[in-house]
Design an enzyme around this catalytic site. Structure first.
Site, short mmCIF file in Angstrom:
data_model
loop_
_atom_site.label_atom_id
_atom_site.label_comp_id
_atom_site.label_asym_id
_atom_site.label_seq_id
_atom_site.Cartn_x
_atom_site.Cartn_y
_atom_site.Cartn_z
N ASP A 74 0.88 -1.14 0.09
CA ASP A 74 -0.22 -0.05 0.06
C ASP A 74 0.83 1.31 0.01
OD1 ASP A 74 0.92 -0.12 2.67
OD2 ASP A 74 -1.06 0.03 3.54
N SER A 75 2.31 1.03 0.10
CA SER A 75 3.02 2.38 -0.34
C SER A 75 2.91 2.97 -1.54
CB SER A 75 4.77 1.64 -0.19
OG SER A 75 4.87 0.47 -0.97
N ASP A 113 -0.96 -6.16 -0.34
CA ASP A 113 -1.20 -5.71 0.86
C ASP A 113 -2.87 -5.44 1.05
OD1 ASP A 113 0.77 -4.75 2.94
OD2 ASP A 113 1.17 -3.17 1.78
N LYS A 143 -0.87 -9.53 2.88
CA LYS A 143 -0.09 -8.82 4.05
C LYS A 143 -0.96 -7.97 4.81
CE LYS A 143 3.25 -5.68 3.89
NZ LYS A 143 2.61 -4.64 4.41
N GLU A 145 -1.24 -5.22 8.62
CA GLU A 145 -0.38 -4.84 9.65
C GLU A 145 -1.05 -5.38 11.02
OE1 GLU A 145 -0.04 -0.65 9.04
OE2 GLU A 145 1.05 -0.75 7.22
N GLU A 211 9.33 -3.77 10.60
CA GLU A 211 9.69 -2.47 10.12
C GLU A 211 10.11 -1.52 11.30
OE1 GLU A 211 6.91 -0.53 7.30
OE2 GLU A 211 7.71 1.26 7.18
O1 KIV Z 1 3.59 -1.12 1.45
C1 KIV Z 1 4.87 -1.50 1.71
O2 KIV Z 1 5.60 -1.27 0.66
C2 KIV Z 1 5.34 -2.05 2.63
C3 KIV Z 1 6.62 -2.33 2.92
C4 KIV Z 1 7.21 -1.23 3.65
C5 KIV Z 1 7.11 -3.47 3.74
O3 KIV Z 1 4.46 -2.44 3.50
#
Ligand code: KIV
Length: 294
Positions: A74-75, A113, A143, A145, A211
């Site tokens: 989600d970056s 994510d 993924k 959090e 992280e």
């Molecule tokens: O969204 C992302 O890129 C991440 C990484 C920083 C692990 O969660």
């Protein structure tokens, strides 16, 4: 060149340092990597790289380079869609870009994510949205959090057949509550991080991102868990390392985090190419006869 043609040109990833033909990076297998391959590599004591990707072309380049795991993070909010944070990213955006990354790759395990607001309500909401990413986008894992707070979500997804990567330490979706600072520096927060790591593993996650965690604490978590740890700003002792690709190739403008390493300067390469094109258009030297039809 089409993505398929590009793949056909370099079907075998480059030889890596581990020497094993089964190695995640540098191994001989060209079939899609699964979470079982990740577990086997961890048994063999391999370290491995993970990069983010948000589009088919870039993902195909990383696939050809042999990157075994790609994260449609989600970056994308900050690095691809122009938002200030990851918070605004939606399920529609995640599904569309994850599908593109899956289409651009043949070998990498693609992890997507679950964006902010898509799993915090509870396990059923998490399952509904994770199912969408697996069915619609074709990803091999998701993924999310949070440690103890996300235990039930992880457990239901895993029981339902969806591999889950955890993410603890700094969790950017909580930026408004947490800020962007190193986690686990006090004894109390270090103990919480250890509890979070065990909780994610006990819920059935196949790997966990750490992280912005002090290197010594990340090493302790890595020794304590049997699943691989994936560090970002967590020192050298984690099983794997992940970088946000736009930071890694020097596309990100402005200040980049200290933990990142810039392996190229694509911002300069793209800027120089754009200026050269513009100069040639203005000067009348592009197009030339070889670019012209009659
Ligand atoms: O969204 C992302 O890129 C991440 C990484 C920083 C692990 O969660």
């Amino acid at each position: 060149m089409s993505l398929q043609a590009a793949h056909d040109q370099s079907a075998t990833p480059p030889a890596g340092p581990s020497g094993s033909s089964k190695a995640l990076y540098g191994g001989k297998s060209t079939r899609r990597i699964t979470v079982h391959d990740i577990a086997a590599a961890t048994e063999r004591g391999e370290k491995w790289p993970m990069l983010t990707a948000y589009d088919a072309m870039t993902a195909s380049v990383f696939d050809e380079a042999g990157i075994p795991v790609m994260l449609v993070g989600d970056s994308m909010g900050n690095c691809h869609l122009g938002y200030e944070t990851t918070v605004p990213v939606t399920m529609d955006q995640m599904a569309m870009l994850s599908a593109a990354v899956v289409r651009g790759t043949e070998r990498a395990l693609i992890v997507a994510d679950l964006p902010f607001g898509s799993y915090q309500e509870g396990p059923v909401q998490a399952l509904r949205n994770a199912t969408r990413l697996v069915k619609e986008a074709g990803v091999g894992a998701v993924k999310l959090e949070g440690g103890e707070r996300s235990h039930e979500q992880i457990r239901l997804l895993v029981e339902s057949g969806i591999p889950v990567m955890g993410h603890i330490g700094l969790t950017p979706q909580s930026v408004h509550a947490m800020g962007y600072r190193v986690q686990g520096r006090s004894e109390e927060s270090a103990q919480q991080l250890l509890r979070d790591a065990k909780s994610v593993q006990d819920a059935g996650a196949f790997a966990v991102v750490l992280e912005l965690v002090p290197a010594e604490l990340a090493a302790e978590v890595t020794r304590t868990l049997h699943i691989p740890t994936i560090g970002i700003g967590a020192g050298p002792a984690t099983t794997a390392q992940v970088l946000v690709y736009t930071d890694m190739v020097g596309l990100t403008g402005g200040k980049v985090p200290r933990f990142t390493k810039q392996y190229a300067n694509l911002r300069k390469v793209l800027g120089d190419a754009a200026k050269e094109f513009a100069d040639e258009v203005v000067g009348g030297t592009f197009p030339q006869p070889e670019h012209t039809f009659h």
